[in-house]
Design a protein around this motif. Sequence first.
Motif, short mmCIF file in Angstrom:
data_model
loop_
_atom_site.label_atom_id
_atom_site.label_comp_id
_atom_site.label_asym_id
_atom_site.label_seq_id
_atom_site.Cartn_x
_atom_site.Cartn_y
_atom_site.Cartn_z
N ARG A 1 0.94 -1.10 0.04
CA ARG A 1 0.05 -0.14 0.14
C ARG A 1 0.82 1.17 0.05
O ARG A 1 0.55 2.18 -0.46
N ALA A 2 1.96 1.17 0.74
CA ALA A 2 2.96 2.35 0.88
C ALA A 2 3.82 2.38 -0.30
O ALA A 2 4.99 3.31 -0.10
N ARG A 3 3.79 1.56 -1.42
CA ARG A 3 4.88 1.53 -2.11
C ARG A 3 5.24 2.74 -3.00
O ARG A 3 6.24 3.12 -3.42
N ALA A 4 4.26 3.67 -3.13
CA ALA A 4 4.18 4.86 -3.96
C ALA A 4 5.24 5.76 -3.19
O ALA A 4 5.77 6.81 -3.54
N ASP A 5 5.33 5.71 -1.78
CA ASP A 5 6.03 6.34 -0.74
C ASP A 5 7.68 6.14 -0.80
O ASP A 5 8.55 6.96 -0.13
#
Lengths: 190, 242
Positions: A60-64
């Motif tokens: 879920r946080a991969r874009a960060d």
Amino acid sequence: MGGPLTDEALMERYLGGDRLAFDQLFHRYAPRLHGWFLRTTGSEALAQDLVQQTFLHVHRARADFRQGAAVRPWVFAIAANVRRQYFRTRRRKPETLWDAERHREPEVAPRVSTASVRAIRGALGELPESAREVIVLHWYEGLSFREIAGVVGASHSAVKVRAHRAYKRLRELLEPTARHETGERRTVES
Amino acid sequence: MTPSDSDMTDLAEDVTRYREGAGLPSDTLDEILASVHSQTIDEPPSARGQLRELSTAKRVLAVTGALVVTGAVSTLGLVRGDLTASELGLVTLLCAGLGGLMLAVVQLALQGLHQATAQHARHAVLGLGLGTPLLASLLPVWPGADTTGSGWLSHVAVCGALGLISSVLGAGIVVLFQRSDRGPLWRIASAGAAGGLAGMVARTISCPAGDVAHVALAHGQLALLTAALCVGVASLRGRLVG
């Protein structure tokens, strides 16, 4: 012909949509995270659940994830927060579970002194959670102090101070065991 | 100062054993991976899931934009007539301050689990988000205005209700963009406080009331009210962690 891909290269591929890269990252990190969670919760089922939650958050946080940053501290930061959230939900202190796990796991490798290892774990159990977190991440997980700072949300110098105090306290706690073992060795040798 | 050599040797062996023996059986590992896949990669994300998967910077930007639009719509036609008068500078300064604070609180509310913020930093930002509006409301920011009269209470009620609507709407937008349904108290309260700050900016732009009691009751407590509301709802729904 190259060697195995680095975590960072795998992460880059995963961000590019490579599902296999995610699987490889999972296989690299899941056992370590599982060990960490098991050690601090004392429950096999819970440790597996927390591993699963960690990877859900990783996805879920991969874009960060910042390209070029180190993967290991990033994954451990998520795991640390998942673990923290678990203890908050249960309103339990990690110390209690660490201690319970220590007594629950009597088996040790044959070459390792049971009493000594237990003493070390016991001493770790005596430390405040903030100090123990630093020591476990440093010793057991091999993270640098700078990486640990990112994981626990403290400054580099604060982590070093925390570690120094923890080492000092560990020495104080381990001294009686060391003296006892040295005495035993001398008796056997004589 | 470090533990003795024999302790370190034992510890090194314990660490090695820990690292080697911490592995899961491969079938269990595959089961967990399959479960993660089914909830992430294999499952196309819902509309909200897509919002959650945006980077934190994009979510903060989107939320800020949405709050500005919400604030603009809610104050449309209600903009105070004296804005162009001598108070403009003061109002602008107050709105800019509250807006900046709102951004910091939004950032806190939308923080992902990959980020670790020191507890004192969380408390500082949240304390500012909740405390500043209260403090600001207790200061006679518009000393020249005089709107006291028989309709004072109804004005407070209407203004408070309008402010609360804007605030709840704002908090809802922040919650929508939060990555996790469940969260610690500070994160849930941050969402509410951010909404309350947005509501307070909207009130400052549209309400010319200058008496301290009105501003304190109808404007200043919005952040606190919405934060409490968010925490209450999350607690009732079992989504409050700790």
